[in-house]
Every structure is written in C-alpha cells, then in structure tokens.
Scaffold this motif. Sequence first.
Motif, PDB file in Angstrom:
ATOM      1  N   SER A 100       0.840  -1.191   0.000  1.00 35.75           N
ATOM      2  CA  SER A 100       0.000   0.000   0.000  1.00 35.75           C
ATOM      3  C   SER A 100       0.871   1.235   0.000  1.00 35.75           C
ATOM      4  CB  SER A 100      -0.920   0.012   1.235  1.00 35.75           C
ATOM      5  OG  SER A 100      -0.162   0.228   2.410  1.00 35.75           O
ATOM      6  N   VAL A 101       0.267   2.356  -0.368  1.00 36.67           N
ATOM      7  CA  VAL A 101       1.007   3.624  -0.376  1.00 36.67           C
ATOM      8  C   VAL A 101       1.554   3.918   1.010  1.00 36.67           C
ATOM      9  CG1 VAL A 101       0.758   6.120  -0.649  1.00 36.67           C
ATOM     10  CG2 VAL A 101      -0.286   4.582  -2.321  1.00 36.67           C
ATOM     11  N   LEU A 159       5.557   2.818  -5.779  1.00 40.15           N
ATOM     12  CA  LEU A 159       4.606   3.846  -5.332  1.00 40.15           C
ATOM     13  C   LEU A 159       3.831   4.416  -6.506  1.00 40.15           C
ATOM     14  CD1 LEU A 159       3.456   5.704  -3.141  1.00 40.15           C
ATOM     15  CD2 LEU A 159       5.437   7.192  -3.460  1.00 40.15           C
ATOM     16  N   LEU A 214      -0.245   4.000  -7.469  1.00 44.72           N
ATOM     17  CA  LEU A 214      -1.145   5.133  -7.730  1.00 44.72           C
ATOM     18  C   LEU A 214      -1.922   4.909  -9.029  1.00 44.72           C
ATOM     19  CD1 LEU A 214       1.077   8.208  -6.768  1.00 44.72           C
ATOM     20  CD2 LEU A 214      -0.779   7.197  -5.436  1.00 44.72           C
ATOM     21  N   HIS A 225      -4.451  10.672  -1.039  1.00 39.14           N
ATOM     22  CA  HIS A 225      -3.181  10.495  -0.324  1.00 39.14           C
ATOM     23  C   HIS A 225      -2.545  11.855  -0.056  1.00 39.14           C
ATOM     24  CE1 HIS A 225      -3.333   6.205  -1.070  1.00 39.14           C
ATOM     25  NE2 HIS A 225      -3.411   6.414  -2.371  1.00 39.14           N
ATOM     26  N   LEU A 256       1.279  12.726   0.644  1.00 34.29           N
ATOM     27  CA  LEU A 256       2.621  12.156   0.723  1.00 34.29           C
ATOM     28  C   LEU A 256       3.603  13.138   1.352  1.00 34.29           C
ATOM     29  CD1 LEU A 256       2.824  10.599  -2.873  1.00 34.29           C
ATOM     30  CD2 LEU A 256       2.006   9.517  -0.778  1.00 34.29           C
TER      31      LEU A 256
END
Length: 551
Positions: free
Chosen positions: A143-144, A175, A179, A214, A216
Amino acid sequence: MEIIDLLLKQNLITQAQVDKARDEVKRTGIKLEKALEKLGFISEEDIAEARANALGFLYMNLEDYVIDAELTKLIPENVAIKYKAVPLFKIMDALTVAMTDPSDIEALDHIRRISKAGSVDPVLVSAKSIEKILDSYYGQGNSVEEIVKTFESKKLLVDKGALTEAAEEPPIIKLVNILISEAVKDRVSDIHIEPEAAVLRVRYRIDGILHEVHSLPKKLQNSVISRIKILANMDIAENRRPQDGKISVKLENKDLDIRVSTFPTVHGENVVMRLLDRSSILLGLKDLGFSEENLDVFAKMILQPNGIILVTGPTGSGKTTTLYSALSTISSMEKNIITIEDPVEYELPLIRQTQVNPKADITFANGLRSILRQDPDVIMVGEIRDKETAEVAIQASLTGHLVFSTLHTNDAPSSLTRLIDMGLEPFLISSSLILIVAQRLVRQICPKCKEEYSPTPAALQNLGLDTNTRFFRGKGCPACKNTGFLGRIGIFEILVLNEVIRKMVEERKSADAIKKKAIELGMKTLREDGLDKARQGLTTIEEILRVTEIE
C-alpha cells in the motif's frame, strides 16, 4: 538449437551471426543464446518469445506492465523468488502468472495451492522482466502507506544530477505503479499530483468530482514527479516550463494510454495524468443517456448527407464521447470518415484520425482544408475555436459533407450567437447548421445503496417541483466508496434548426429569444432533461442543480 532455428526462420538473426556467437561460446563458455545477446545480435525479449513459441506457451513483454499491488499478496515473496513467478491478473477464479519456466509443474501446483486459485495459467516472460518486477513490487509493502514508511528515516537524493537515480529506486517505482493501478480500479479519469508547502497531495477525479486520496511527505515530491516524467519521456531536469508527455502501460491485461501534463507552480511542478483505456468499448448511442425522443432526433440527423452538427458544453462534459459514438454508429466501408483532433483520445476502426500539430502547421483550419482534398464523406473537427475554422467547416458542409464539431457554450441556442460573434454571416450559419446538442454529465445513483428520500424544500422550490414527487439518492456503500454515486450519464438539450429558427438567426435574434421560441416548439432544456432522469431514479436533483444554470 530449436530456438536458434526459430530465430533463423523468423530472420531475427543470420547464420553469420550464429557462427560469430559460437566463437564467443568457445572463448567464454557461455550459452549460445547469451552469446547472441552479448554480441548485440538479438535481445533477451526476442529469445524469450522464441522460447515460448518453441515450447508452445504464450509470451508477454512486461516492459510497460503495471501490476495491481494487491495481487502480489497471492504469491508470497519467497515463492515468487524461488520460482521466478509473479501474478499478472485474475479473472474469476483463474490466475494468470508470468514465469521464466512455465513448464515447471511443481511450481504451478504450489502457486495454485498457495494462491487458492481455481486454475493457474502461465505465460513465458524474460528473466530480466521478472527480476525487474520482483525488485519493484516485493519487499516494500502493498500500500502507499506501507511504502511511505520505508522512507521515514531515509534521506532522498534531490539535486538535479541525482533525480534519475532517485526516481529509479524500487519503492518509488512501486509507489507510482500503485497510484496508477489504484486509479484504474477506482474508475478514475484523472490523477492530480499537487505540490504544496508541506506535503505532496494526490487527488483522483471520479465521476467528475475530485477526491483527496493520499497526502505524501514533501521529501518524496522530486522522486515521484521525476519517475512520472521518465515514464512519459519528459525532460526531468526542466521544471520551469510546462511539458506534455504520454505513458503507455498494461494493467490487468488492459492497454492504457496516460496523457501527462506538468505545470510549474510556486511549490513545484503540478502533474495531471489523464487515463484513457484503449481497450474500452465505445458507448452506443443508447448508452449515452438520450431520452427516446432525443435519441430518435439525433440518430436521424447523423444520417444526413451534409450539414454541420455541433456538440456544445464545458470541458469534461462528454462531448468527445458523444461524437465518437456518433461516428462509430455511421461508420461503414461505404463512407470515408476523417477527423482532426487535439488530441486523438481513442483510435476508431475504419476512420482516419489526425492530431493537431502546430509545429507542422497542422491547425484545425489548415488540417480541415487538406481533409477536403481527401474525398471525405464525413468530417469531424475537434473544436471550432476561431472564425477561420468555422468558415472552412461551413464551406465543407455547403459542398456536400457532413461535419461534426464542438463548441464551448453553456446551451444550444448560445452557439448560434457565439458563431455570429466570431464574425460569421448569419445566412451562412442558418444554411449550414442542422443540429446543436448541448450536454452535461451527471453522476448516477449507486444501484446497490439506492433509497427514496425527500429533497430540501429549497431545492424543490428552486426547481419548481411539488413535494409529492418521489426522488432517490445513494445512501453510500463500499461499492461506491460511500459517495452514493456510481458512474455518470448524460443530460441533453437538442436544438433542430428548422425554418423558424433559421429565420431568427438571419434576423440576428438574441440567444434568449431563440431559446424561448425553441422551447415553444418542443425543445427540452438541459434542466428539464435532467429532472426527467431524477424522476426516473437515475440521478439526484442536487446533481441537476450542480451542473445546470438557474433558468
């Protein structure tokens, strides 16, 4: 030797190259295949494909393949490394696995048991591509959030000379892949990568609405954006000018084109990626959302031998989809259909498509002039942006061609006054235009959590509705990610240019006057068409209020 013979038969290598490779084998002791590769006579992918043909297995090139990270849970890392096998996609109970040795029965049986799949279908791939996927997908989490944790105590390289190195790190590769695969799974049309002062924000556009998914760490910004730019063949050292690029990937056996646009902002480069599924089936006219009455009119008009049909609405209102559906409906071996677009979003069979290219002096106007010398029956011009393009389109229609195009106006009648404002003579407009379609896209109620409800009195009053009408909405469920909506449908306003409307155009009547007369003659406005769909339980009245103007 069987593989070498296949390579020779396919003219991928010559006998002279085989002889040179044999000398290399004697000198170094490596295998003949490796010697051919080392000498640059053939690639590892060519050898893998030849092996697949020799053994009777399917071959796949995984160079642009993106794997759904969730699938890697089906084959644990130790098993994937042991058998050089990775999952590609799963359809129903059948798991397709990429392997360097698909004839390994023990491996296939082990993978079937551990993945709990009904069957395992192997495809042969090169060892190089397997190693790349093992490096990129295993060991950094699925997962992210898990991947981001691996960077918590890590200092990333951010200077320009190290951008490529940072972007090629396996966690960064995974990553970005996650996405993209996440976006495809969630029916996302656009991925927004947005730099801010302290974070790198990721938003997905689903059914026309942006959702933050998300947030980040800021230190990942340069690496993530550089990775995307590398995939799109952009200049990663250039961050002061906008750039455009394209990524072609395969995900779950689908061919995807991703249009990439970068734009410099005060906090770094903003990136927007538009996802286009090349393997998706174009919608038929019935699936667009036309009412029976509007569909009859539209289907009849697109069969006319000449004239201009305009589809209007703001960006993202589905104009291109409507035009492509119309062209697909009338396409046949007897017709020569040519388009000029900016850009070409989907490739259509039997239709010649051209993209605007200002550097080659291919503008809409110039391209349209050239198309007229190609003996077309039907022409599609991506957009009428100026007087020159409009004049050429009118001349094309008056000389016996059916022309489709788009215009940016809020409703159908406004298109007529917009063309006059461009400087076109009203009599030319009235004699060439035959139909104008205004449209918007509204979100459809999720069928799995649909419920009856009572709208607010203010909304009902705004629409002039009484409280006795039954309306529906989506309560929110996992299928629609608790939004209450799943998919979109069009609402339409169709204006046929009959003698009454043509006369009003020639008299330079206002858009409001033309609209009023068209309604008297039976035209349904965008809002009225939307309300019909709300009464049918397809959408909500709040959606109709969101996308239509107050009348």
